[in-house]
Design an enzyme around this catalytic site. Structure first.
Site, PDB file in Angstrom:
ATOM      1  N   HIS B 144      25.896  38.696  38.731  1.00 14.59           N
ATOM      2  CA  HIS B 144      27.284  38.259  38.541  1.00 14.59           C
ATOM      3  C   HIS B 144      27.971  38.089  39.903  1.00 14.59           C
ATOM      4  O   HIS B 144      28.612  37.067  40.163  1.00 14.59           O
ATOM      5  CB  HIS B 144      28.010  39.295  37.674  1.00 14.59           C
ATOM      6  CG  HIS B 144      29.472  39.041  37.478  1.00 14.59           C
ATOM      7  ND1 HIS B 144      29.986  38.465  36.349  1.00 14.59           N
ATOM      8  CD2 HIS B 144      30.529  39.301  38.274  1.00 14.59           C
ATOM      9  CE1 HIS B 144      31.296  38.371  36.457  1.00 14.59           C
ATOM     10  NE2 HIS B 144      31.655  38.876  37.617  1.00 14.59           N
ATOM     11  N   GLU B 145      27.810  39.092  40.762  1.00 11.61           N
ATOM     12  CA  GLU B 145      28.437  39.014  42.085  1.00 11.61           C
ATOM     13  C   GLU B 145      27.823  37.887  42.914  1.00 11.61           C
ATOM     14  O   GLU B 145      28.526  37.175  43.633  1.00 11.61           O
ATOM     15  CB  GLU B 145      28.285  40.346  42.832  1.00 11.61           C
ATOM     16  CG  GLU B 145      28.940  41.533  42.153  1.00 11.61           C
ATOM     17  CD  GLU B 145      30.378  41.271  41.772  1.00 11.61           C
ATOM     18  OE1 GLU B 145      31.053  40.481  42.454  1.00 11.61           O
ATOM     19  OE2 GLU B 145      30.841  41.839  40.770  1.00 11.61           O
ATOM     20  N   HIS B 148      29.352  34.698  42.025  1.00 15.94           N
ATOM     21  CA  HIS B 148      30.656  34.500  42.678  1.00 15.94           C
ATOM     22  C   HIS B 148      30.456  33.920  44.073  1.00 15.94           C
ATOM     23  O   HIS B 148      31.204  33.052  44.508  1.00 15.94           O
ATOM     24  CB  HIS B 148      31.402  35.832  42.799  1.00 15.94           C
ATOM     25  CG  HIS B 148      32.188  36.190  41.560  1.00 15.94           C
ATOM     26  ND1 HIS B 148      32.977  35.293  40.895  1.00 15.94           N
ATOM     27  CD2 HIS B 148      32.319  37.355  40.894  1.00 15.94           C
ATOM     28  CE1 HIS B 148      33.555  35.889  39.856  1.00 15.94           C
ATOM     29  NE2 HIS B 148      33.156  37.143  39.822  1.00 15.94           N
ATOM     30  N   GLU B 230      35.382  34.457  35.879  1.00  9.00           N
ATOM     31  CA  GLU B 230      34.576  35.577  35.386  1.00  9.00           C
ATOM     32  C   GLU B 230      33.552  35.083  34.375  1.00  9.00           C
ATOM     33  O   GLU B 230      32.388  35.476  34.414  1.00  9.00           O
ATOM     34  CB  GLU B 230      35.469  36.642  34.745  1.00  9.00           C
ATOM     35  CG  GLU B 230      36.320  37.421  35.738  1.00  9.00           C
ATOM     36  CD  GLU B 230      35.504  38.035  36.862  1.00  9.00           C
ATOM     37  OE1 GLU B 230      34.458  38.645  36.590  1.00  9.00           O
ATOM     38  OE2 GLU B 230      35.911  37.869  38.020  1.00  9.00           O
TER      39      GLU B 230
END
Lengths: 191, 406
Positions: B144-145, B148, B230
């Site tokens: 997930h990071e 980003h 997100e």
């Protein structure tokens, strides 16, 4: 004066059009070079991780030997598969040998399950984490290579960038397909 | 995926422009309210000045300030091999350079990424997260990071946060100034003549209204886009790991966690974290205009709904299925990709006993330079960095160990 002006304007328009085409070709060429480097980089990442796996195995075997005296066959299978993988000359050979090495390693790890002392060894646990991570990295490096190759191939086939690709002979890259089903299972060694 | 990055960049520029309009408009109105109609230019210049200075600071060392403010310590491979390996795995999957890895000394499970561009990116996770998640779940969070970073969200969040900060600063200064300094200026303007008085008061009222509304406006803009990002990062994580269940189960563990909320988070940094660091019991489902994150239960349901594959299109389909609303994905990013899901790794399959909170303490001890020795009798000795003697005796079997600190 009229005709002269019109000729001049037409010339200017053609010149501007040519300039735009040249700028587009230069830009697209640079995009292709960048993409090709990315694909090559992704490919070399697979090699880096495969080599890392080869480097880890001697340590792993050495640590395990003290605990598993009666498993010579398993050790030999791993060591031989590693030697074959390192000695492979062609890409096809390498893919096959790496698959066999993955199999040998997963058998080895299954045997380890019977030695609780070994599984409690901090040094061995650390090596195990490194090995399972390396298996993951090999899988992810392949995945990244295939992603990059697909994007590169799409650009080569799509209009109008396919013209530029044709002029400078950028060619499509093959996907890295995992040949044997067994090799696909390799990263799921039970740690 | 590349299409998504391109669209994301364009959206970022648009949003930053809208926020800039809010900031500059606020500056101009305040200037006019204080110095009359020709003060607008001055106000505009001051607003621009504040913004430029803050942006320069955030460009040069924004990530460092943020990491320091979050109590994050840079770690090497030796401190937490698994975390380090998982970050490396995800960076390989995303085709990005290896980011710097930080551990935050906090029992609340959370994580964030920051940096100017993928080359100078950092990933920070809390010790609480490391103590609770298994390898697959950690991979989901790191994925997930990494998404980003891949989607260039990290620069956007920094720049938008700075813009938000500038607007808030300007409006605060002005509102306090009018409250305390109002008297002196009224005297000044009454000296000029009676004609301007009425117009000046109207301008002042407009300025106060704008000063109150502008920060709210910018914040809403900011939150709207951060919620969308997100979802996109969740989709990216599923695509990188090929295993949406990892992230889903990580989010579930985080949501059910009883640890106190993250100590070092604030309003500006909140959108950077994987889940909203401000939680109160029973508030996880709250979804309104002012929340920075989508409801966590919804994120979990979408991830668990991805039964067909792990591509962005599969996430988008699951999103439509679960929320019954339009997809958050830009249509052009949804090219058909055939990406199969993978199986759980063995660790997750026969999940060992829940990791204990004690492990959280151990992680922090390693970060802070403790030396760990395992005695032959099975006792682990944890030796603090300021331990002076060269040897230590095992309390159980009384073996004497050498303490060699590297």
């Amino acid at each position: 004066m009229g005709i002269g002006m019109i000729a001049l304007i037409v010339l200017l328009v053609i010149a501007a059009g040519l300039l735009l085409v040249i700028l587009y070709v230069i830009g697209t060429y640079n995009v292709f070079v960048g993409l090709r480097n990315q694909v090559d980089n992704a490919w070399s990442q697979i090699d880096v991780q495969l080599k890392r796996r080869h480097d880890l195995i001697p340590n792993l075997v050495e640590t395990a030997k003290g605990y598993m005296q009666h498993e010579r066959g398993t050790f030999e299978a791993v060591t031989n598969a590693r030697a074959q993988a390192m000695g492979a000359k062609t890409v096809a050979d390498a893919a096959k040998a790496e698959g066999a090495l993955g199999d040998a390693l997963s058998k080895f790890m299954l045997v380890v399950e019977n030695y609780p002392d070994l599984k409690a060894n901090q040094n061995f646990l650390a090596l195990q984490e490194e090995l399972s991570s390396t298996e993951n990295k090999i899988a992810f490096a392949r995945q990244a290579y295939n992603d990059q190759a697909m994007f590169f191939n799409n650009r080569i086939q799509m209009f109008p960038s396919n013209i530029v690709a044709g002029i400078f002979s950028f060619t499509k890259r093959d996907f890295f397909e995992v040949s044997a089903a067994a090799e696909r299972e390799a990263p799921k060694v039970s740690f | 995926m590349w299409e998504l990055i391109r669209i994301n960049k364009r959206n970022s520029v648009l949003l930053l422009l809208m926020m800039a309009v809010c900031l500059l408009g606020l500056g101009a109105v305040i200037g006019m309210a204080i110095r009359g109609p020709d003060g607008g230019v001055l106000g505009l210049m001051i607003a621009t000045g504040i913004w430029v200075v803050l942006t320069l600071i955030s460009f040069s060392s924004g990530d460092q300030i943020l990491l320091a403010a979050s109590n994050a310590t840079a770690v090497t491979h030796d401190v937490h091999p698994q975390l380090f390996n998982v970050v490396e795995e995800m960076s390989i999957a995303a085709g990005l350079p290896m980011p710097k890895v930080y551990i935050i000394n906090d029992p609340a499970p959370n994580a964030f990424a920051t940096g100017r561009n993928p080359k100078s990116a950092s990933v920070a996770v809390t010790a609480g997260l490391l103590g609770r998640l298994n390898r697959d779940e950690l991979q989901g969070v790191v994925g997930h990071e990494m998404s980003h970073i891949l989607h260039r969200d990290i620069l956007f969040v920094t720049l938008a946060g700075i813009m938000l900060g500038s607007v808030a600063l300007l409006s605060q200064v002005f509102l306090r100034g009018t409250m305390y300094g109002g008297g002196s200026r009224r005297r000044f303007s009454s000296g000029e003549g009676k004609g301007g008085g009425g117009a000046a008061i109207i301008l002042l009222i407009i300025a106060i209204v704008v000063a109150i509304l502008a920060p709210i406006m910018t914040q809403l803009l900011y939150f709207a886009l951060s919620r969308r990002r997100e979802y996109l990062a969740d989709a990216g994580s599923a695509r990188l790991t090929r295993y949406p269940e990892g992230l889903a189960s990580a989010l579930e563990k985080i949501a059910n966690d009883r640890a106190p909320q993250l100590a070092s988070a604030n309003k500006v940094t909140a959108p950077m974290f994987i889940v909203n660091p401000f939680k109160k019991a029973g508030q996880w489902n709250l979804s309104d205009l002012t929340s920075t994150h989508p409801p966590i239960s919804e994120r979990i349901r979408i991830l668990r709904n991805m039964s067909q594959g792990a591509s962005l299109k599969d996430y988008s389909d699951a999103f439509v299925n679960v929320t019954k609303s339009r997809t958050v994905m830009p249509a052009s990013a949804l090219t058909k990709e055939d990406i199969a899901l993978r199986q759980a790794s063995a660790e997750a399959k026969n999940e060992q006993k829940e990791k204990q909170l004690r492990q959280v303490g151990d992680i922090m001890r390693k970060v802070n330079g403790f030396v760990f020795l395992t005695c032959a009798c099975g006792v682990t000795l944890k030796i603090p960095p300021n331990y002076a003697a060269a040897t230590v005796e095992c309390p159980r079997c009384h073996t004497v160990h050498n303490v060699n600190k590297a």
